[in-house]
Design an enzyme around this catalytic site. Structure first.
Site, PDB file in Angstrom:
ATOM      1  N   SER B 160      -1.260   2.490   6.976  1.00 30.15           N
ATOM      2  CA  SER B 160      -1.606   1.112   7.376  1.00 30.15           C
ATOM      3  C   SER B 160      -0.154   0.199   7.315  1.00 30.15           C
ATOM      4  O   SER B 160       0.913   0.646   6.610  1.00 30.15           O
ATOM      5  CB  SER B 160      -2.166   0.552   6.114  1.00 30.15           C
ATOM      6  OG  SER B 160      -3.446   0.962   6.004  1.00 30.15           O
ATOM      7  N   GLU B 244      -3.498   0.849 -13.733  1.00 34.03           N
ATOM      8  CA  GLU B 244      -3.411  -0.473 -13.510  1.00 34.03           C
ATOM      9  C   GLU B 244      -3.665  -0.614 -12.345  1.00 34.03           C
ATOM     10  O   GLU B 244      -4.098  -1.635 -11.625  1.00 34.03           O
ATOM     11  CB  GLU B 244      -1.751  -0.935 -13.798  1.00 34.03           C
ATOM     12  CG  GLU B 244      -1.941  -2.518 -14.066  1.00 34.03           C
ATOM     13  CD  GLU B 244      -0.461  -2.773 -14.581  1.00 34.03           C
ATOM     14  OE1 GLU B 244       0.348  -2.063 -14.903  1.00 34.03           O
ATOM     15  OE2 GLU B 244      -0.238  -4.110 -14.285  1.00 34.03           O
TER      16      GLU B 244
END
Lengths: 347, 383
Positions: B160, B244
């Site tokens: 990406s 996280e």
């Protein structure tokens, strides 16, 4: 900002779970559904002793004040164990009778609700056309004069009460959940209150009923998931546990996702007690429980489709809870701020 | 159960809101997946960074505000509610930076993080290969030892942002004959303009070059660009996958803002009865995701690892995002087919972007397997 249950709340859930596990609730549910309420009433008293109904009763009337988060914790457990009876309706009645201005009624009825002595059922706008377990409830509350959406906007209305045993044998309709005994509301009775306060009280009753129903549905869904996970681990076909097949695993993963995203909505609604949050929690928890019921039935196969097998107790409950105290469409309407199908929002 | 913000959190929210009010561009920027749009989004990152709003959760030494998880969530709510542009640095900030915080050296953090935070260096992810998608550990691209560093060769794909990005990070096989495929991998960073790198942009569904193939032919990488120990790349890459990062890949603020726009569109369209339930589900889903994230953040802040729970999160938001955009397009009716309204504001562009969600960052099938095995305790099965 700390969106977690505290240790005391977790311990409360554990002790209620312990009590209900030991009580063999499936047998209690079955006898309740057959009209034999002895074991159910005994269980009701023990639940009350742990303080469950006191969570919806003000301190002045022998309760512990309005504690919606703890109430939600408790109702998740009641749902997990498929506890029978008008538990939601009794909480709704407590909220209604806690309305300022009803102190004479509160004094008369609420200590009994908190102690578990008084089982209450209701016929209120926002509920359904039948009174749940009207054949066993000690008190039946009914509102008239508000229309279907009546009472929600503080309209005029009359609150009627009837207590004591029904005359003759009541006409009990069968529910899709055999433990839910549906009765036609009694007519007449004692006029307990009249005026706009009745409407305001009913709006509160509906809020608490939606919270309790949502939490109960979440518990029902969690129980269905647990039972089904246990089943697919031990049921073997083609020489392996069926739980090792991806088609099976992924359905259960989806059920887990639906329930784990319903959970924060239920507790978020308990924190805010806002009508839109409560409606969102109600529709999502009930739909998650129902979707889990469909998965549970499918993954059990034919054994799940029998009345004899205990899974049926939760399957029927998931279907019934979906539409009581606000159908999915009605709740979605409230979320969008336009009220339910009848054009009346809660509160 | 406390859903209130501290006065300091509220002050932070007010500060963020007033900065965004003054700075967010009035119209939407050109699409991020075009050369022009990429440059415009880089400039926006620089503007954010100038006032320390680009990476608020990072330590101040690297350009952040060290603001903690709750304020990061608050910032994200304000950011997306303000209609601010998409984040061109997202891959680096949410995937590479947490790895550097956990496994990088101080020198690496000081060198790499500040320009990442300013949008000067935009990072692409180089993990997948033609024969290694969900089965990432079967990757074949090689890192071969050479004086002072490594030579990378092989092919990466579905990278990406690589069409316009500056650098990339990825996993390479540094030890060819290990007993298990996830052994002997090394986590490396490399320059997309280095000799030996060929970038071939790939048009996504709408033709925009949102990702690229990377052909690597003995690309030199100095030792200072290895993260963690050579051979430990799998552990380095996976250690941040479940904590996280699972929480910060997609913020609730983004979906709350989209749901608000959807509800506004529905009002504009006369409260269309046919899409009413799905609009309500859009509103409810954003709230559910927000509350789920608050609960996860609360647990994380008390030291509980998030682990496999982030798989619940990933399936939920990726499917929710598609449903939300489908509802908007259905509400728009035949006019919703128009796809030339570029930029962050367009439902069409958002729809195309959302379709990739269930595929990247671990397909939703892989996530469901993780849920089944690690959260439900079901036996391992054939995939």
């Amino acid at each position: 900002m700390r969106f977690l249950l505290d240790d005391e709340q977790t311990a409360f859930a554990r002790s209620l779970d312990g009590l209900l596990t030991a009580a063999d609730t499936p047998a209690v549910v079955r006898s309740w559904g057959a009209g034999d309420h002895g074991a159910g009433r005994a269980l009701w008293s023990r639940i009350a002793e742990l303080g469950v109904f006191a969570l919806a009763v003000p301190e002045a009337y022998e309760g512990v004040g309005a504690r919606p988060v703890e109430l939600a914790v408790a109702f998740v457990e009641l749902g997990r164990h498929a506890v029978p009876g008008p538990v939601v309706e009794t909480v709704a009645a407590a909220a209604l009778l806690s309305e300022p201005g009803f102190s004479h009624l509160a004094k008369r009825f609420l200590p009994g609700v908190a102690s578990g002595e008084t089982v209450v059922t209701v016929a209120l706008p926002g509920g359904g056309p039948y009174v749940l377990d009207g054949d066993v409830a000690d008190v039946e509350l009914r509102m008239t004069g508000g229309g279907r959406g009546g009472g929600f906007g503080g309209e005029e209305g009359q609150l009627w009460g009837a207590s004591g045993a029904r005359e003759g044998s009541p006409d009990v309709r069968r529910s899709l959940d055999p433990a839910r005994r549906l009765c036609v509301p009694r007519s007449g009775g004692e006029l307990l209150a009249a005026g706009p306060r009745v409407g305001a009280g009913v709006a509160d009753a509906v809020r608490w009923a939606r919270l309790a129903t949502a939490a109960q549905a979440l518990g029902v869904g969690l129980a269905l998931l647990d039972r089904t996970v246990a089943y697919v681990k031990q049921r073997r076909q083609f020489g392996v546990p069926v739980g090792s097949f991806q088609a099976v695993r992924h359905r259960l993963a989806d059920a887990k996702i639906a329930l784990e995203f319903a959970r924060p909505l239920v507790f978020g609604a308990a924190v805010s007690m806002e009508p839109a949050d409560l409606a969102a929690a109600k529709v999502v928890a009930c739909e998650a429980a129902y979707a889990t019921a469909r998965t549970a039935l499918q993954l059990h196969g034919a054994i799940g489709y029998t009345a004899e097998y205990d899974l049926s107790l939760w399957l029927g409950r998931a279907r019934a809870l979906r539409c009581v105290w606000g159908s999915p469409g009605e709740c979605r309407g409230v979320v969008l701020g336009g009220g339910g199908d009848d054009g009346a929002g809660v509160g | 159960m406390d859903l209130t913000y501290s006065p300091a959190d509220q002050a932070f929210r007010a500060e963020a809101r007033s900065w965004l009010d003054a700075h967010v561009p009035a119209g939407s920027l050109p699409s991020l997946e075009t050369e022009e749009g990429f440059a415009a989004h880089r400039a926006w990152e620089a503007e954010l960074a100038a006032d320390r709003w680009s990476v608020v959760s990072w330590p101040t030494a690297y350009g952040g505000r060290d603001c903690g998880l709750v304020r990061w969530l608050v910032f994200e709510e304000e950011y997306w509610a303000a209609g601010a542009p998409g984040r061109v640095g997202q891959n680096g900030v949410s995937l590479l930076a947490p790895t550097l915080f956990d496994h990088g050296t101080e020198e690496q953090r000081a060198r790499i993080l500040p320009p990442m935070g300013r949008g000067e260096v935009v990072w692409a992810q180089a993990w997948s290969e033609p024969e290694a998608g969900s089965d990432l550990a079967s990757l074949r691209s090689r890192a071969v030892r050479t004086a002072g560093g490594w030579l990378l060769s092989g092919q990466k794909t579905w990278s990406s942002r690589a069409a316009f990005a500056d650098r990339a990070f990825g996993l390479f096989r540094s030890e060819p004959d290990t007993p298990k495929p996830h052994q002997g991998l090394t986590y490396l960073m490399f320059d997309l303009r280095a000799p030996g790198v060929t970038v071939r942009p790939i048009g996504r569904l709408d033709g925009k070059p949102a990702f690229a193939e990377l052909f690597l032919d003995e690309v030199f990488v100095p030792d200072e660009d290895v993260i963690g120990e050579p051979g430990q790349g799998w552990r380095v890459a996976m250690s941040t996958a479940g904590n996280e990062r699972g929480l910060t890949l997609r913020s609730p603020g983004r979906f709350l803002a989209s749901a608000d726009r959807l509800a506004a569109l529905w009002e504009e369209r006369g409260r269309d009865p046919y899409t009413r339930d799905r609009v309500a589900d859009g509103v409810i889903g954003a709230r559910a995701y927000q509350l789920f994230t608050y609960a996860a953040a609360s647990r994380f802040l008390e030291g509980e690892p998030l682990g496999p729970e982030s798989s619940l999160n990933k399936v939920f938001w990726s499917e929710y995002d598609i449903a939300l955009h489908e509802t908007a397009l259905d509400l728009l009716g035949p006019g919703g087919e128009v796809a030339d309204t570029d930029g962050d504001g367009g439902w069409g562009e958002g729809y195309v972007f959302s379709l990739a969600g269930p595929i990247y960052a671990g397909t939703n099938e892989i996530q469901r397997d993780i849920i089944a095995e690690r959260l439900l305790g079901l036996p391992k099965g054939r995939r």
